[in-house]
Motif scaffolding. Structure first.
Motif, PDB file in Angstrom:
ATOM      1  N   ALA A  69       1.999   7.532   2.738  1.00 25.87           N
ATOM      2  CA  ALA A  69       1.785   7.182   1.335  1.00 25.87           C
ATOM      3  C   ALA A  69       0.743   6.091   1.158  1.00 25.87           C
ATOM      4  CB  ALA A  69       3.112   6.734   0.712  1.00 25.87           C
ATOM      5  N   SER A  70       0.539   5.274   2.190  1.00 21.29           N
ATOM      6  CA  SER A  70      -0.370   4.135   2.086  1.00 21.29           C
ATOM      7  C   SER A  70      -1.835   4.523   2.170  1.00 21.29           C
ATOM      8  CB  SER A  70      -0.064   3.120   3.192  1.00 21.29           C
ATOM      9  OG  SER A  70      -0.470   3.621   4.463  1.00 21.29           O
TER      10      SER A  70
ATOM     11  N   ALA B 175       6.073   6.093   4.703  1.00 14.01           N
ATOM     12  CA  ALA B 175       5.387   4.966   4.073  1.00 14.01           C
ATOM     13  C   ALA B 175       3.940   4.896   4.524  1.00 14.01           C
ATOM     14  CB  ALA B 175       6.116   3.664   4.400  1.00 14.01           C
TER      15      ALA B 175
ATOM     16  N   LEU C 237       0.795  -1.227   0.000  1.00  7.76           N
ATOM     17  CA  LEU C 237       0.000   0.000   0.000  1.00  7.76           C
ATOM     18  C   LEU C 237       0.828   1.278   0.000  1.00  7.76           C
ATOM     19  CD1 LEU C 237      -2.621  -1.175   2.651  1.00  7.76           C
ATOM     20  CD2 LEU C 237      -2.868  -1.195   0.156  1.00  7.76           C
ATOM     21  N   GLY C 238       2.036   1.228   0.528  1.00 10.69           N
ATOM     22  CA  GLY C 238       2.858   2.425   0.580  1.00 10.69           C
ATOM     23  C   GLY C 238       4.276   2.093   0.963  1.00 10.69           C
ATOM     24  N   THR C 239       5.228   2.843   0.421  1.00 10.38           N
ATOM     25  CA  THR C 239       6.637   2.581   0.728  1.00 10.38           C
ATOM     26  C   THR C 239       7.409   3.888   0.762  1.00 10.38           C
ATOM     27  OG1 THR C 239       8.578   1.254   0.088  1.00 10.38           O
ATOM     28  CG2 THR C 239       7.331   2.275  -1.687  1.00 10.38           C
TER      29      THR C 239
END
Length: 565
Positions: A84-85, A81, A35-37
């Motif tokens: 971003a997710s 992260a 989902l996000g990094t």
């Protein structure tokens, strides 16, 4: 998590600590969707020429790091992260980490790194010794010679040789070069376990690094008598590393308030036991099943495979019960330089106009196998498997006035594939089956390199279905630690992914590579198995010259202070 959040909303965080940076990844628990990094580079990078604290020159083959750079990954990459997710912190149920193995540091009993003590900031031996710190080769040689002389039962579990990269060689170097630092080090700990300590406030030791890098076999470490025979002051070394060992996927503890403040995650969530970047990737690649060898290719390559039976494989990094997953014998091998070799050529050796991976790859791909007339040894950073000698260096044979940059580049790509084939054949000779080869890591994006590996090994290649294999593997272990799955195998089946048969060997090219590989083996044995020690002599001459230059430089740095005094 909150009472309103359902199981489908649960996420975990995996943090992958590499050589130059750390990456955080937010993963959905039910299906492994990423989902996000976010990535955070280490502020101090790798200190291999001078110490950042005061600029003092470092000897040859040193590689140090500052442990606060690892905390910075928690402070920056994890919150980024998560942002971003698009998920909320309350959805996170666990966090897991992986680290480069053989990255070790001395600490006080409470986990404080010695390099963070004010009076030790300018003492190089107080810092983290990165995996690629290879200055302990003389100590490793003595460890191996004495083990064989005494018939130590554990030496065969490591292919007959302990590496200069591992805990014992680096600790013995510390004792013999800075005994004060050695005496003040109450704990000697892998960075994987140290960062988990920072997260949950309790020291844990994972079975993976303890087995592969800490010589823990059959419930024991090397004996006090053996260690005393190496150096009387080394007799009590095990006291610095001993402690309860935890299985991979187990819960190390709960996230502390301090770590929650760093990361933005909820206090009290599960913290998984630490792991190694390569070994944790097996779960992400759905390669828990015996016979599926995972090659994690980046700056270096680590090869891991599970087996059902115990075997001793010459030149391996080790075989450990439960070292990759519980209930199976985990085997490890590796190459000390892979992506680093290609990067070296592009950054430092390719002529103007050719210093581009993309251009060199395009030109190299247009060549038929063997057209460059070259064979190279992949020892630019020493040899991990099968020779376990980090004083070895690279070789290119067949250069002529007609040789062009792309020829050399392709020969270097091929050399690393030959090294992997040597490892696969060593496993086969010991009756450890390798039925499938799966590649993970940053180099999977180079189709030419992947096809070369398929052709050289004459095996179909699978490609992990994630660009963040280690971080995904850590997230899988976090899900198990949080109780979302009963074991790593079940979590791997649900959250891992792989593209099988992504590259198939071409029969004609495979036959052509058989002939080149035979020449590689001849060159490998000539320079690596004692027929010719030229590479070792050249390394000794280089180290002596650098040492003299460093002493002269240190004197120049100190002179103004003496004059002022």
């Amino acid at each position: 998590m909150t009472a309103s959040a359902g199981t489908d909303d649960q996420v975990v965080v995996g943090v992958d600590y590499g050589t130059l940076s750390g990456r955080a990844l937010v993963v959905r628990v039910r299906d492994g969707v990423e989902l996000g990094t976010a990535v955070h580079p280490y502020r101090h990078g790798v200190m291999d020429s001078e110490l950042a604290a005061d600029g003092q020159p470092l000897p040859a083959d040193w590689a140090l790091q500052d442990p606060d750079d690892y905390r910075d990954v928690l402070r920056h990459a994890v919150p980024a992260a998560l942002a971003a997710s698009g998920v909320t912190p309350q959805q996170v149920i666990g966090i897991g980490i992986d680290f480069t193995a053989c990255t070790v540091l001395p600490t006080l009993a409470d986990g404080t790194p010695l390099c963070e003590l004010p009076d030790l900031r300018t003492r190089p031996h107080a810092y983290v010794k990165l995996w690629k710190h290879h200055a302990a080769q003389p100590q490793a040689d003595r460890i191996n010679a004495l083990a064989h002389q005494r018939g130590e039962p554990w030496i065969g579990r490591y292919g007959g040789k302990i590496s200069a990269e591992w805990q014992y060689a680096k600790a013995l170097q510390l004792l013999e070069e800075d005994p004060e630092i050695y005496a003040r080090a109450e704990r000697w700990i892998e960075a994987a376990d140290w960062i988990v300590w920072q997260l949950c406030g309790a020291e844990t030791r994972n079975v993976c690094t303890a087995g592969y890098k800490g010589i823990h076999q059959d419930g024991r470490y090397p004996s006090r008598d053996y260690l005393a025979a190496l150096n009387p002051g080394f007799a009590g070394f095990v006291q610095k590393i001993d402690g309860p060992l935890a299985a991979l996927g187990a819960r190390a503890g709960a996230l502390t308030g301090q770590a929650a403040a760093w990361t933005g995650l909820p206090e009290g969530i599960a913290v998984a036991v630490g792991n190694v970047d390569a070994h944790v990737t097996a779960a992400a690649a759905q390669a828990i099943e015996p016979g599926r060898l995972v090659a994690i290719m980046g700056t270096s390559t680590c090869h891991v495979v599970n087996g059902t039976e115990l075997a001793e494989v010459a030149g391996m990094c080790g075989v450990v019960d439960g070292g990759i997953s519980a209930g199976l014998w985990g085997y490890e091998a590796g190459q000390s330089g892979v992506g680093d070799i290609f990067g070296w050529y592009v950054e430092h050796a390719a002529p103007d106009g050719f210093a581009s991976h993309e251009l060199l790859t395009e030109q190299a791909a247009a060549q038929p196998v063997g057209a460059h007339g070259l064979v190279a040894l992949d020892w630019w950073n020493g040899n991990r498997s099968l020779l376990v000698n980090h004083d070895l260096s690279g070789v290119i044979v067949g250069l002529t006035l007609a040789t062009r940059p792309a020829d050399i580049y392709r020969a270097l790509l091929e050399s690393t594939a030959y090294g992997t084939r040597m490892i696969i054949e060593a496993f086969a000779d010991a009756r450890v089956p390798v039925k499938e080869l799966i590649v993970a890591g940053g180099l999977t994006g180079n189709p030419l390199l992947m096809q070369i590996y398929a052709d050289v090994t004459n095996r179909p290649l699978g490609i992990i279905g994630s660009a963040q294999g280690p971080a995904l593997g850590s997230a899988i272990h976090a899900a198990v630690a949080a109780g979302a799955y009963p074991d790593v195998s079940a979590a791997s089946a649900a959250m891992g992914r792989v593209e099988r048969n992504a590259y198939l060997p071409d029969p004609g090219r495979a036959r052509a590579y058989d002939a080149l590989y035979a020449e590689y083996r001849r060159l490998h044995d000539h320079f690596g198995r004692g027929a010719e020690d030229m590479l070792l002599r050249l390394r000794a001459i280089r180290n002596a010259a650098r040492s003299a230059a460093n002493h002269a430089r240190a004197d120049e740095v100190a002179l103004p202070l003496e004059v002022m005094a």
